[in-house]
Write a protein that holds these residues in place. Sequence first.
Motif, PDB file in Angstrom:
ATOM      1  N   GLY A  89       0.829  -1.200   0.000  1.00 18.45           N
ATOM      2  CA  GLY A  89       0.000   0.000   0.000  1.00 18.45           C
ATOM      3  C   GLY A  89       0.852   1.233   0.000  1.00 18.45           C
ATOM      4  N   MET A  90       0.378   2.266  -0.679  1.00 21.57           N
ATOM      5  CA  MET A  90       1.196   3.458  -0.859  1.00 21.57           C
ATOM      6  C   MET A  90       1.428   4.216   0.446  1.00 21.57           C
ATOM      7  SD  MET A  90       0.631   6.512  -3.625  1.00 21.57           S
ATOM      8  CE  MET A  90       1.946   7.677  -3.947  1.00 21.57           C
ATOM      9  N   ALA A  91       0.391   4.335   1.271  1.00 18.53           N
ATOM     10  CA  ALA A  91       0.541   5.085   2.518  1.00 18.53           C
ATOM     11  C   ALA A  91       1.574   4.428   3.424  1.00 18.53           C
ATOM     12  CB  ALA A  91      -0.802   5.186   3.235  1.00 18.53           C
ATOM     13  N   GLU A  92       1.494   3.115   3.554  1.00 16.79           N
ATOM     14  CA  GLU A  92       2.438   2.411   4.417  1.00 16.79           C
ATOM     15  C   GLU A  92       3.845   2.438   3.835  1.00 16.79           C
ATOM     16  OE1 GLU A  92       2.887  -1.940   6.631  1.00 16.79           O
ATOM     17  OE2 GLU A  92       1.030  -1.427   5.565  1.00 16.79           O
ATOM     18  N   THR A  93       3.944   2.319   2.513  1.00 15.69           N
ATOM     19  CA  THR A  93       5.253   2.364   1.864  1.00 15.69           C
ATOM     20  C   THR A  93       5.900   3.732   2.053  1.00 15.69           C
ATOM     21  OG1 THR A  93       4.633   0.721   0.200  1.00 15.69           O
ATOM     22  CG2 THR A  93       6.461   2.194  -0.340  1.00 15.69           C
ATOM     23  N   LEU A  94       5.128   4.797   1.853  1.00 16.19           N
ATOM     24  CA  LEU A  94       5.661   6.140   2.055  1.00 16.19           C
ATOM     25  C   LEU A  94       6.083   6.343   3.502  1.00 16.19           C
ATOM     26  CD1 LEU A  94       3.144   8.286  -0.032  1.00 16.19           C
ATOM     27  CD2 LEU A  94       5.591   8.012  -0.510  1.00 16.19           C
ATOM     28  N   ASP A  95       5.231   5.922   4.420  1.00 17.23           N
ATOM     29  CA  ASP A  95       5.505   6.109   5.847  1.00 17.23           C
ATOM     30  C   ASP A  95       6.808   5.429   6.247  1.00 17.23           C
ATOM     31  OD1 ASP A  95       5.260   5.009   8.772  1.00 17.23           O
ATOM     32  OD2 ASP A  95       3.904   6.723   8.684  1.00 17.23           O
ATOM     33  N   GLU A  96       6.895   4.141   5.979  1.00 19.91           N
ATOM     34  CA  GLU A  96       8.090   3.400   6.390  1.00 19.91           C
ATOM     35  C   GLU A  96       9.308   3.806   5.560  1.00 19.91           C
ATOM     36  OE1 GLU A  96       9.754  -1.167   6.971  1.00 19.91           O
ATOM     37  OE2 GLU A  96       7.637  -0.801   6.493  1.00 19.91           O
ATOM     38  N   GLY A  97       9.104   3.995   4.261  1.00 24.19           N
ATOM     39  CA  GLY A  97      10.219   4.329   3.394  1.00 24.19           C
ATOM     40  C   GLY A  97      10.861   5.657   3.750  1.00 24.19           C
ATOM     41  N   LEU A  98      10.045   6.675   4.013  1.00 24.12           N
ATOM     42  CA  LEU A  98      10.600   7.983   4.352  1.00 24.12           C
ATOM     43  C   LEU A  98      11.323   7.948   5.696  1.00 24.12           C
ATOM     44  CD1 LEU A  98       7.723  10.341   3.147  1.00 24.12           C
ATOM     45  CD2 LEU A  98       9.861   9.769   1.978  1.00 24.12           C
ATOM     46  N   ARG A  99      10.776   7.194   6.651  1.00 21.22           N
ATOM     47  CA  ARG A  99      11.440   7.094   7.956  1.00 21.22           C
ATOM     48  C   ARG A  99      12.784   6.377   7.836  1.00 21.22           C
ATOM     49  NH1 ARG A  99       7.721   8.487  11.791  1.00 21.22           N
ATOM     50  NH2 ARG A  99       5.536   8.293  11.150  1.00 21.22           N
ATOM     51  N   ARG A 100      12.806   5.284   7.113  1.00 18.77           N
ATOM     52  CA  ARG A 100      14.054   4.519   6.980  1.00 18.77           C
ATOM     53  C   ARG A 100      15.078   5.296   6.161  1.00 18.77           C
ATOM     54  NH1 ARG A 100      12.502  -1.488   5.216  1.00 18.77           N
ATOM     55  NH2 ARG A 100      14.786  -1.591   5.076  1.00 18.77           N
ATOM     56  N   THR A 101      14.606   6.015   5.156  1.00 17.71           N
ATOM     57  CA  THR A 101      15.523   6.832   4.359  1.00 17.71           C
ATOM     58  C   THR A 101      16.147   7.924   5.217  1.00 17.71           C
ATOM     59  OG1 THR A 101      14.291   6.409   2.313  1.00 17.71           O
ATOM     60  CG2 THR A 101      15.690   8.364   2.365  1.00 17.71           C
ATOM     61  N   TRP A 102      15.325   8.566   6.033  1.00 20.89           N
ATOM     62  CA  TRP A 102      15.853   9.617   6.906  1.00 20.89           C
ATOM     63  C   TRP A 102      16.858   9.048   7.895  1.00 20.89           C
ATOM     64  CZ3 TRP A 102      16.936  14.389   7.591  1.00 20.89           C
ATOM     65  CH2 TRP A 102      17.278  14.849   8.869  1.00 20.89           C
ATOM     66  N   ALA A 103      16.557   7.902   8.495  1.00 19.24           N
ATOM     67  CA  ALA A 103      17.475   7.303   9.463  1.00 19.24           C
ATOM     68  C   ALA A 103      18.823   7.018   8.817  1.00 19.24           C
ATOM     69  CB  ALA A 103      16.873   6.015  10.020  1.00 19.24           C
ATOM     70  N   ARG A 104      18.794   6.532   7.593  1.00 21.06           N
ATOM     71  CA  ARG A 104      20.037   6.234   6.898  1.00 21.06           C
ATOM     72  C   ARG A 104      20.788   7.518   6.561  1.00 21.06           C
ATOM     73  NH1 ARG A 104      18.053   3.064   3.685  1.00 21.06           N
ATOM     74  NH2 ARG A 104      17.469   4.506   2.031  1.00 21.06           N
ATOM     75  N   MET A 105      20.077   8.529   6.079  1.00 24.28           N
ATOM     76  CA  MET A 105      20.719   9.786   5.697  1.00 24.28           C
ATOM     77  C   MET A 105      21.323  10.499   6.901  1.00 24.28           C
ATOM     78  SD  MET A 105      18.031  11.489   3.017  1.00 24.28           S
ATOM     79  CE  MET A 105      17.981  11.029   1.283  1.00 24.28           C
ATOM     80  N   ALA A 106      20.543  10.623   7.957  1.00 28.39           N
ATOM     81  CA  ALA A 106      20.957  11.440   9.099  1.00 28.39           C
ATOM     82  C   ALA A 106      21.971  10.734   9.987  1.00 28.39           C
ATOM     83  CB  ALA A 106      19.729  11.837   9.920  1.00 28.39           C
ATOM     84  N   ALA A 107      21.749   9.445  10.218  1.00 30.73           N
ATOM     85  CA  ALA A 107      22.571   8.751  11.199  1.00 30.73           C
ATOM     86  C   ALA A 107      23.793   8.077  10.595  1.00 30.73           C
ATOM     87  CB  ALA A 107      21.719   7.705  11.932  1.00 30.73           C
ATOM     88  N   ARG A 108      23.668   7.536   9.384  1.00 28.28           N
ATOM     89  CA  ARG A 108      24.728   6.683   8.872  1.00 28.28           C
ATOM     90  C   ARG A 108      25.514   7.275   7.707  1.00 28.28           C
ATOM     91  NH1 ARG A 108      20.722   2.720   9.780  1.00 28.28           N
ATOM     92  NH2 ARG A 108      20.264   2.407   7.579  1.00 28.28           N
ATOM     93  N   ASP A 109      25.008   8.271   7.040  1.00 28.51           N
ATOM     94  CA  ASP A 109      25.718   8.747   5.859  1.00 28.51           C
ATOM     95  C   ASP A 109      25.607  10.259   5.672  1.00 28.51           C
ATOM     96  OD1 ASP A 109      27.318   8.488   3.705  1.00 28.51           O
ATOM     97  OD2 ASP A 109      25.885   7.433   2.424  1.00 28.51           O
ATOM     98  N   PRO A 110      25.875  11.058   6.722  1.00 31.24           N
ATOM     99  CA  PRO A 110      25.770  12.510   6.554  1.00 31.24           C
ATOM    100  C   PRO A 110      26.797  13.059   5.576  1.00 31.24           C
ATOM    101  CG  PRO A 110      26.780  11.974   8.666  1.00 31.24           C
ATOM    102  CD  PRO A 110      26.266  10.691   8.091  1.00 31.24           C
ATOM    103  N   GLY A 111      27.941  12.393   5.464  1.00 33.60           N
ATOM    104  CA  GLY A 111      28.964  12.868   4.538  1.00 33.60           C
ATOM    105  C   GLY A 111      28.497  12.834   3.097  1.00 33.60           C
ATOM    106  N   ARG A 112      27.730  11.798   2.742  1.00 33.14           N
ATOM    107  CA  ARG A 112      27.220  11.715   1.373  1.00 33.14           C
ATOM    108  C   ARG A 112      26.256  12.854   1.089  1.00 33.14           C
ATOM    109  NH1 ARG A 112      23.863   6.535  -0.936  1.00 33.14           N
ATOM    110  NH2 ARG A 112      22.080   7.584   0.004  1.00 33.14           N
ATOM    111  N   GLN A 113      25.460  13.218   2.077  1.00 30.90           N
ATOM    112  CA  GLN A 113      24.495  14.305   1.880  1.00 30.90           C
ATOM    113  C   GLN A 113      25.217  15.628   1.674  1.00 30.90           C
ATOM    114  OE1 GLN A 113      21.588  13.013   1.463  1.00 30.90           O
ATOM    115  NE2 GLN A 113      22.500  11.102   2.171  1.00 30.90           N
ATOM    116  N   LEU A 114      26.220  15.899   2.507  1.00 37.59           N
ATOM    117  CA  LEU A 114      26.974  17.148   2.369  1.00 37.59           C
ATOM    118  C   LEU A 114      27.673  17.200   1.011  1.00 37.59           C
ATOM    119  CD1 LEU A 114      27.980  19.781   3.559  1.00 37.59           C
ATOM    120  CD2 LEU A 114      29.819  18.511   4.688  1.00 37.59           C
TER     121      LEU A 114
END
Length: 225
Positions: A89-114
Amino acid sequence: MTADREESVVAYVKAAERRDQIVAAARRALIRDGVGRTTMRTVAAEAQVPLGTLHYVFQSKERLFRAVLEDIIQAITQDLEVLRSPGRGMAETLDEGLRRTWARMAARDPGRQLLQYELLTYALRTPNLADMARWQYEEYFRIVAAWCRAAAEDAGETCAVGFDLLARVIVAQFDGLILQHLADPEADRAAQDLEQVVAMVVAMAAPRGPRAGRRRTAASSSSPS
């Protein structure tokens, strides 16, 4: 063919085979030193290849930087593909996907974002490189739109807005969250902001179909099954 010529040909063949090695080294150097301090010489040293080999594979720093971006974009595509779960389902996919993407971006790979923002700024400030900046964001939009479209189609749902528009809003919101986090990493504030972004995106999509409305909240996703 002379010995020098044979040696040159062999070196060029090896150089072509080393492309991935060079791109990975450039990415490490860029994350460590920043765009402004990264030169072809420092990349060659990081990759442990002769400077001439590097120049054969990438004739300019701009071509090398674009290859690094292509590598990052490929990684983003793979990351989002992992987050797909047909029929969820789209709502659940967006919900979980955005949370997991943020966790990866913020916690594990900030250098890639910069690095991505530095490459964007570099392209915007360098004559004749505006197309690289535009291409960078077009790729982000394309990847996210395809991910959203696949989630809807897998679940037999429709989206209230165009997938291109939804993708641009998601990218814009995440850009803001990431920049704030890079400037001032405050986990509680970021978590609160993320909650609002997820809720806004799901509401904007307003999926309709057999699984529409199903959305795991942060509380329910963390509770035991």
